[in-house]
Design a protein around this motif. Structure first.
Motif, short mmCIF file in Angstrom:
data_model
loop_
_atom_site.label_atom_id
_atom_site.label_comp_id
_atom_site.label_asym_id
_atom_site.label_seq_id
_atom_site.Cartn_x
_atom_site.Cartn_y
_atom_site.Cartn_z
N PRO A 131 46.00 37.75 28.58
CA PRO A 131 45.19 38.98 28.61
C PRO A 131 44.80 39.39 30.03
N LEU A 132 44.58 38.40 30.90
CA LEU A 132 44.26 38.69 32.28
C LEU A 132 45.42 39.42 32.97
N ALA A 133 46.63 38.93 32.75
CA ALA A 133 47.81 39.56 33.35
C ALA A 133 47.95 41.00 32.85
N LEU A 134 47.79 41.19 31.56
CA LEU A 134 48.00 42.52 30.97
C LEU A 134 46.93 43.50 31.45
N GLU A 135 45.68 43.05 31.41
CA GLU A 135 44.60 43.95 31.81
C GLU A 135 44.68 44.26 33.31
N ASN A 136 44.95 43.23 34.11
CA ASN A 136 45.03 43.46 35.56
C ASN A 136 46.13 44.45 35.90
N TYR A 137 47.25 44.36 35.18
CA TYR A 137 48.29 45.35 35.50
C TYR A 137 47.86 46.76 35.09
N ASN A 138 47.19 46.87 33.95
CA ASN A 138 46.72 48.21 33.55
C ASN A 138 45.90 48.84 34.67
N LEU A 139 45.06 48.02 35.31
CA LEU A 139 44.23 48.54 36.40
C LEU A 139 45.10 48.86 37.63
N LEU A 140 45.99 47.92 37.97
CA LEU A 140 46.85 48.16 39.15
C LEU A 140 47.62 49.47 39.00
N HIS A 141 48.13 49.70 37.80
CA HIS A 141 48.91 50.91 37.53
C HIS A 141 48.09 52.16 37.84
N LYS A 142 46.85 52.14 37.42
CA LYS A 142 45.93 53.26 37.62
C LYS A 142 45.59 53.43 39.11
N LEU A 143 45.35 52.30 39.78
CA LEU A 143 44.92 52.37 41.18
C LEU A 143 45.96 53.04 42.07
N TRP A 144 47.23 52.90 41.68
CA TRP A 144 48.30 53.48 42.49
C TRP A 144 48.62 54.92 42.08
N ARG A 145 48.03 55.37 41.01
CA ARG A 145 48.38 56.71 40.51
C ARG A 145 47.22 57.69 40.50
N GLU A 146 46.01 57.16 40.61
CA GLU A 146 44.84 58.04 40.61
C GLU A 146 44.06 57.80 41.90
N ASP A 147 43.73 58.87 42.58
CA ASP A 147 42.98 58.73 43.85
C ASP A 147 41.62 58.09 43.62
N VAL A 148 41.00 58.46 42.52
CA VAL A 148 39.65 57.97 42.26
C VAL A 148 39.63 57.33 40.88
N VAL A 149 39.25 56.08 40.85
CA VAL A 149 39.36 55.34 39.59
C VAL A 149 37.98 54.90 39.09
N ASP A 150 37.72 55.22 37.83
CA ASP A 150 36.60 54.62 37.09
C ASP A 150 37.22 53.67 36.09
N TRP A 151 36.71 52.48 36.04
CA TRP A 151 37.42 51.52 35.20
C TRP A 151 36.48 50.43 34.74
N GLU A 152 36.70 49.99 33.49
CA GLU A 152 35.94 48.85 33.00
C GLU A 152 36.83 48.01 32.10
N GLY A 153 36.84 46.71 32.35
CA GLY A 153 37.63 45.81 31.52
C GLY A 153 36.86 44.54 31.26
N GLN A 154 37.56 43.55 30.74
CA GLN A 154 36.89 42.29 30.40
C GLN A 154 36.75 41.34 31.57
N PHE A 155 37.66 41.45 32.53
CA PHE A 155 37.78 40.35 33.48
C PHE A 155 37.28 40.65 34.88
N ARG A 156 37.03 41.89 35.18
CA ARG A 156 36.68 42.23 36.54
C ARG A 156 35.46 43.12 36.56
N THR A 157 34.73 43.05 37.67
CA THR A 157 33.61 43.96 37.86
C THR A 157 34.09 45.39 37.63
N PRO A 158 33.32 46.20 36.94
CA PRO A 158 33.75 47.59 36.73
C PRO A 158 33.87 48.33 38.07
N LEU A 159 34.66 49.38 38.07
CA LEU A 159 34.82 50.21 39.26
C LEU A 159 34.31 51.61 38.94
#
Lengths: 391, 230
Positions: A131-159
């Protein structure tokens, strides 16, 4: 079709000389190996990531950026970048930086890492590895495609309102391969995003790797990224080459017998019979590699493991001469003749720029002025859409 | 006239090391008793023998490298399609032999689910008699097999005793009845998914992929769990 080499960065005692290289010697050697890979006409060089001895590659982007500066054509990549224990924010930043410095001559392969003690060193738990691998990639994908990211998941501090800098080169994210040996969820994620799928293809027979490659192709089509044949597949392999077959066996056997992971286990003969390893003449390596194509169909990247188990630098450089000089040119010709016109070319930065912009100019983000608080808010770039504009 | 039934497939695993070996002989006696009982009841049994001494180097290879050699691959196929198993080990140092245990250690956890198994062991002294019940049974419980109630143990002095023959007979009929009942097949057809599997487990036959799982939702950009409501 790209051909390259991938290294796990092990620092292993040479069983023939009895010498163990120092970290400094091995790091110097890997740079020479990568430069040589370009010289002999290979397309890609990949380094692994480890955070424990006897490996040196804790900081792959530093190494790859250095190699990028010494080469002109070689694609620098990883095998693998740990998507579990690295913060995806740091991956986004470091690899975007590498992409700029290498002028787009890079991509990366994501993997989980299977060394349980490493996880807690980085505040993680291997039992949550998938789950860590899957969720982390979901975030990485967004970080490279959106200039400004709001994000919340299970494993990392929200952004909130986070911008990963620098933005990818030409605002085109680095190409990502998802590496997996037996995890359908990873193949599914690769297919969902239209990314590449890489089968390590070292320890198991070709039939084993074929299962998930076929699944990935089917799902790639399902998600509308193209046909099965257009899916992006990479495959590993392992070879030791000598002009004469019997010399290859004789020279490689001491390294095989003492190799980390499989040494002291199967015989060289059992392992070459049961796995993709070839130890033999250039023609034997060519023949075996063509069996991969028989099984997988057209694929885009073939990587070979040729520097490990304590093999000294000179021996690895000789391997590269044979691989680049005698094996790969024949494979290029054979596989070009077999290629289905429908199948995809290996993705490059140029092809991704073309796919995104056609013949138009690529976006070049220019930041707005610093407002004094070092936080740029929801429109950090001069051409950023103001908040909510895309909703 | 009833249609003739497919013969039952019985796999015999013997860890005896000599040839002939008493461990193999014990396994063969159990297997032939199962066959004889089946014939009496109008059925047939085909027996496949896995002699672990021939797989010894492949077993150690599999333990240290996960590489399955051709003989291991065949053994896994035999066990995967077996309706019943006879597993027979020599006792060394108050435990089933390492060869025997190692073979079962490298099998997928789900390869033998619900299959009926007769456990048998041989030893030089009757002092080892509880090895089958106290050590082998727990290994086969972990593998979630259906071990028959009667364990078969033969020390040197048992070979000429009629009682050994009776115990073999008891274990054989127990195994045959479990095979006849279709228990393993039914558990597998009705409840296979409720056991833990990995992709490619059960000897490479478990290839189902559940696309609706939490992890698959996460793989496709969703979240693994619904967001917390604090």
């Amino acid at each position: 079709m790209q051909f390259g080499i991938f290294s796990v960065s092990d620092i292993t005692r040479d069983p023939v000389s009895g010498e163990t290289p120092s970290e400094a010697e091995r790091i110097d050697a890997i740079v020479k190996i990568a430069v040589k890979a370009e010289e002999v006409g290979l397309d890609a060089f990949a380094i692994g990531e480890h955070h424990n001895p006897p490996f040196f590659s804790s900081s792959p982007t530093t190494l790859l950026a250095h190699i990028a500066a010494l080469t002109e054509r070689l694609v620098l990549t990883t095998a693998t970048t740990l998507i579990t224990t690295n913060d995806p924010v740091r991956i986004a930043e470091e690899y975007a930086m590498l992409q700029h410095l290498s002028k787009g001559r890079m991509d990366l392969m994501l993997g989980r890492g299977n060394t349980a003690p490493v996880y807690p060193w980085f505040g993680q738990d291997i039992r949550q590895g998938l789950p860590l691998a899957l969720e982390n990639y979901n975030l990485l994908h967004k970080l490279w495609r959106e200039d400004v990211v709001d994000w919340e998941g299970q494993f990392r501090t929200p952004l909130q309102g986070f911008t990963s800098t620098p933005r990818p080169l030409d605002d085109v994210p680095p190409f990502v391969w998802h590496g997996s040996i037996r995890t359908p969820e990873i193949a599914e994620q690769a297919a969902f995003y239209g990314n590449g799928y890489f089968a390590n293809h070292i320890f198991w027979p070709t039939s084993h790797s074929k299962r998930l490659i076929d699944f990935y192709r089917q799902r790639f089509e399902h998600y509308g990224h193209g046909t099965r044949k257009q899916a992006i597949v990479g495959v590993g392999g392992q070879a030791y080459i000598a002009k004469r077959s019997q010399d290859a066996v004789k020279e490689f056997r001491p390294y095989f017998d003492e190799a980390p992971v499989y040494g002291h286990g199967p015989t060289l003969e059992e392992f070459t019979q049961g796995t993709p390893l070839t130890v033999g003449s250039p023609q034997e390596v060519i023949d075996k590699t063509l069996t991969f194509h028989d099984a997988f169909g057209d694929y885009q990247r073939q990587m070979f493991l040729i520097d490990h188990a304590g093999m000294p630098l000179g021996m690895v450089l000789d391997q590269l001469e044979l691989l680049g000089g005698e094996v790969v040119p024949v494979l290029r010709k054979e596989l070009a003749a077999r290629k289905d016109p429908e199948s995809a070319e290996a993705p490059t930065h140029a092809s991704l720029v073309k796919a995104k912009y056609g013949d138009g100019p690529a976006r070049q983000p220019r930041p707005n002025a610093n407002r004094g608080d070092n936080v740029t808010g929801d429109s950090p770039y001069q051409d950023s859409a103001p908040a909510g504009a895309d909703e | 006239m009833s249609t003739p039934k497919e013969p039952y497939r019985l796999a015999v695993v013997s860890a005896g090391t000599s040839d002939p070996s008493s461990t193999r002989m014990l396994a063969d006696r159990i297997a032939s008793r199962v066959s004889a009982l089946a014939t009496e009841r109008g059925a047939a049994v085909t027996v496949d023998v896995i002699d672990l001494r021939e797989l010894a180097s492949e077993i150690t290879t599999a333990i240290v490298s996960q590489l399955m050699g051709p003989k291991m691959t065949r053994a896994i196929e035999v066990l995967g399609r077996a309706d019943g198993v006879v597993a027979s080990a020599p006792v060394y140092k108050a435990a089933p032999s390492g060869l025997f245990s190692s073979f079962f250690h490298v099998l997928d956890n789900d390869l033998l689910i619900a299959k009926p198994v007769v456990l048998a062991a041989t030893a030089g002294t009757a002092r080892h008699a509880l090895v089958v019940d106290e050590q082998m049974r727990s290994l086969f419980a972990y593998l979630r097999t259906m071990t028959v109630p009667t364990s078969v143990f033969a020390a040197t002095e048992d070979w000429n005793a009629a009682e050994l023959g009776e115990r073999i007979g008891r274990a054989a009929i127990e195994l045959l009845l479990l095979m006849e009942s279709g228990f393993a097949e039914q558990v597998r057809s009705e409840s296979w998914k409720s056991y833990q599997h990995e992709y490619g487990s059960a000897g490479g036959t478990e290839l189902d992929i559940d696309l609706s799982s939490d992890l698959m939702r996460l793989a496709t950009g969703g979240s693994a769990k619904p967001p917390r409501r604090d």
